[in-house]
Design a protein around this motif. Structure first.
Motif, PDB file in Angstrom:
ATOM      1  N   LYS A 222     -33.890 -50.511 -33.187  1.00 22.07           N
ATOM      2  CA  LYS A 222     -33.653 -51.031 -31.834  1.00 22.07           C
ATOM      3  C   LYS A 222     -34.482 -52.282 -31.518  1.00 22.07           C
ATOM      4  O   LYS A 222     -34.624 -52.642 -30.347  1.00 22.07           O
ATOM      5  N   LYS A 223     -35.007 -52.949 -32.535  1.00 23.31           N
ATOM      6  CA  LYS A 223     -35.779 -54.154 -32.319  1.00 23.31           C
ATOM      7  C   LYS A 223     -34.980 -55.391 -32.733  1.00 23.31           C
ATOM      8  O   LYS A 223     -33.987 -55.301 -33.450  1.00 23.31           O
ATOM      9  N   LYS A 224     -35.460 -56.550 -32.296  1.00 20.51           N
ATOM     10  CA  LYS A 224     -34.769 -57.809 -32.554  1.00 20.51           C
ATOM     11  C   LYS A 224     -35.731 -58.803 -33.193  1.00 20.51           C
ATOM     12  O   LYS A 224     -36.888 -58.918 -32.785  1.00 20.51           O
ATOM     13  N   ALA A 225     -35.256 -59.525 -34.197  1.00 25.89           N
ATOM     14  CA  ALA A 225     -36.042 -60.578 -34.838  1.00 25.89           C
ATOM     15  C   ALA A 225     -35.350 -61.912 -34.588  1.00 25.89           C
ATOM     16  O   ALA A 225     -34.150 -62.042 -34.812  1.00 25.89           O
ATOM     17  N   GLU A 226     -36.106 -62.886 -34.131  1.00 29.07           N
ATOM     18  CA  GLU A 226     -35.567 -64.219 -33.872  1.00 29.07           C
ATOM     19  C   GLU A 226     -36.164 -65.207 -34.869  1.00 29.07           C
ATOM     20  O   GLU A 226     -37.378 -65.263 -35.047  1.00 29.07           O
ATOM     21  N   PHE A 227     -35.311 -65.984 -35.518  1.00 23.43           N
ATOM     22  CA  PHE A 227     -35.736 -66.924 -36.542  1.00 23.43           C
ATOM     23  C   PHE A 227     -35.488 -68.366 -36.099  1.00 23.43           C
ATOM     24  O   PHE A 227     -34.508 -68.650 -35.424  1.00 23.43           O
ATOM     25  N   LYS A 228     -36.363 -69.248 -36.547  1.00 25.81           N
ATOM     26  CA  LYS A 228     -36.121 -70.687 -36.501  1.00 25.81           C
ATOM     27  C   LYS A 228     -36.578 -71.232 -37.844  1.00 25.81           C
ATOM     28  O   LYS A 228     -37.767 -71.213 -38.153  1.00 25.81           O
ATOM     29  N   LEU A 229     -35.643 -71.700 -38.647  1.00 24.84           N
ATOM     30  CA  LEU A 229     -35.940 -72.103 -40.017  1.00 24.84           C
ATOM     31  C   LEU A 229     -35.746 -73.591 -40.219  1.00 24.84           C
ATOM     32  O   LEU A 229     -35.033 -74.245 -39.465  1.00 24.84           O
ATOM     33  N   ALA A 230     -36.360 -74.109 -41.259  1.00 22.99           N
ATOM     34  CA  ALA A 230     -36.240 -75.520 -41.606  1.00 22.99           C
ATOM     35  C   ALA A 230     -35.187 -75.748 -42.681  1.00 22.99           C
ATOM     36  O   ALA A 230     -35.045 -76.852 -43.181  1.00 22.99           O
ATOM     37  N   ASP A 231     -34.436 -74.717 -43.029  1.00 25.11           N
ATOM     38  CA  ASP A 231     -33.443 -74.825 -44.105  1.00 25.11           C
ATOM     39  C   ASP A 231     -32.126 -75.405 -43.612  1.00 25.11           C
ATOM     40  O   ASP A 231     -31.848 -75.461 -42.417  1.00 25.11           O
ATOM     41  N   ASN A 232     -31.283 -75.795 -44.553  1.00 29.98           N
ATOM     42  CA  ASN A 232     -29.944 -76.279 -44.239  1.00 29.98           C
ATOM     43  C   ASN A 232     -28.900 -75.185 -44.408  1.00 29.98           C
ATOM     44  O   ASN A 232     -27.764 -75.322 -43.965  1.00 29.98           O
ATOM     45  N   GLN A 233     -29.273 -74.106 -45.058  1.00 30.57           N
ATOM     46  CA  GLN A 233     -28.394 -72.942 -45.238  1.00 30.57           C
ATOM     47  C   GLN A 233     -29.276 -71.707 -45.348  1.00 30.57           C
ATOM     48  O   GLN A 233     -30.419 -71.787 -45.785  1.00 30.57           O
ATOM     49  N   VAL A 234     -28.735 -70.560 -44.924  1.00 24.91           N
ATOM     50  CA  VAL A 234     -29.513 -69.327 -44.927  1.00 24.91           C
ATOM     51  C   VAL A 234     -28.632 -68.163 -45.359  1.00 24.91           C
ATOM     52  O   VAL A 234     -27.465 -68.062 -44.953  1.00 24.91           O
TER      53      VAL A 234
END
Length: 276
Positions: A222-234
Motif C-alpha cells: 500500500k505504499k508509493k514510490a516516486e522516481f525522477k531519473l536522468a535516463d532516456n529510457q527506463v
C-alpha cells in the motif's frame, strides 16, 4: 586477474515512499581472480593485483561474498546480488542479520586470505609485497560472506587476494553488493514516474536504464514510490528468489500499479489512467 563485470551507478535518483527516501541495492562488482603457476614464463600472469571497486554515492554499507573454485569448475550462474535483491534493505542493515545461508558452495582445495583496503597507497604497498594495513581482513577461507567494516567506508575500495599454502591452483570469485541511500538531484528529473503497490505484501523490484545493469528496490504494501531519473529510457521487473519477471517498459510522466493479475495468476504491472 580477469575483470568480468564492473557496474557503475545507473543514474541519479530522486524518489520518495510517503516522504521517506528509498534505499537502493546494487551489484557493484563480480570479479574473478585466477591463480596461475608463478614461473618465469608466466611471471606477469601469476601476479594478482588488488581489485579496484567504485561504490555508488550514498553507500551506507556494503556486503561481500568470496568463494574459492577449481579453475575449471567455477559457478558463474549463482550471484550474491540475486539472493539479496528480494530482502528488505532495512532487514539487511540489522546488526545481527545472519548472512550464513548466502554462502556459496566452494570446490577449491586451498584457502585464501582476503584483504580490503580503503586507501590506494595501502593497496599499492600490498601489491609491492610490503606491509599494508587493511581496513578488514579475512583469514584463510574457501567461502566467506558478511558486511564490510565501517573502516572500509568510502566510494573507493581495493580487494587483495593471497593463496594460502601449496596445492592445486584455484579461481576466487569476489562479489560486492552496495546498499545506498538514494541521492537527491533535482536537476536530473527528465524522466518522472511513480509505482503504487496495491498488493497485501511487500514487493521487490528492479529498475534499469539499459536492460543490463539493474538496481533493486523494495516497496511495502500500500505504499508509493516516486522516481525522477536522468535516463532516456527506463525498464522495470519484479524480483523473486528464483527469477525476475518479464521486463516492463516505463513511460515518462505516467503512474503505475503493482497488482495481482487473476488471468495470468501472477504479480503484474499496470498503468493508472490519468484523471480527467
Amino acid at each position: 586477474m580477469k575483470k568480468i563485470f564492473l557496474f557503475s551507478l545507473l543514474s541519479a535518483f530522486l524518489m520518495t515512499i510517503n516522504a521517506t527516501a528509498q534505499k537502493m541495492l546494487q551489484e557493484v562488482i563480480v570479479d574473478y581472480v585466477v591463480f596461475r603457476p608463478n614461473n618465469m614464463v608466466n611471471k606477469v600472469l601469476a601476479k594478482n593485483k588488488p581489485i579496484k571497486v567504485s561504490l555508488p554515492k550514498g553507500t551506507k554499507t556494503a556486503f561481500y561474498r568470496v568463494t574459492v573454485y577449481q579453475n575449471d569448475k567455477v559457478n558463474t550462474s549463482d550471484t550474491f546480488y540475486k539472493s539479496l535483491r528480494v530482502i528488505n534493505p532495512d532487514t539487511l542493515s540489522k546488526e545481527r542479520f545472519d548472512f550464513t545461508p548466502y554462502l556459496a558452495e566452494p570446490n577449491g582445495e586451498v584457502g585464501v586470505e582476503v584483504y580490503f583496503f580503503a586507501d590506494k597507497n595501502a593497496a599499492g604497498r600490498f601489491d609491492s609485497g610490503k606491509d599494508a594495513e587493511a581496513c578488514q581482513k579475512i583469514d584463510s577461507t574457501k567461502s566467506a560472506v558478511g558486511v564490510l567494516s565501517t573502516a572500509c567506508a568510502g566510494e573507493e575500495l581495493y580487494v587483495g587476494i593471497k593463496k594460502k599454502g601449496k596445492g592445486p591452483l584455484v579461481t576466487v570469485k569476489v562479489e560486492i553488493v552496495a546498499l545506498a541511500d538514494v541521492a537527491e538531484d533535482p536537476i536530473n528529473d527528465r524522466y518522472p514516474f511513480s509505482i503504487q503497490n496495491e498488493l497485501s505484501g511487500e514487493v521487490s523490484y528492479e529498475v534499469s536504464g539499459d536492460r543490463t545493469n539493474w538496481q533493486a528496490f523494495f516497496l511495502p504494501s500500500k505504499k508509493k514510490a516516486e522516481f525522477k531519473l536522468a535516463d532516456n529510457q527506463v525498464y522495470m521487473r519484479v524480483s523473486t528468489l528464483d527469477k525476475a519477471s518479464e521486463e516492463y517498459k516505463i513511460d515518462s510522466g505516467k503512474n503505475y500499479r503493482l497488482y495481482w493479475n487473476k488471468d495470468t495468476n501472477k504479480v503484474d504491472l499496470g498503468e493508472i489512467p490519468a484523471k480527467k
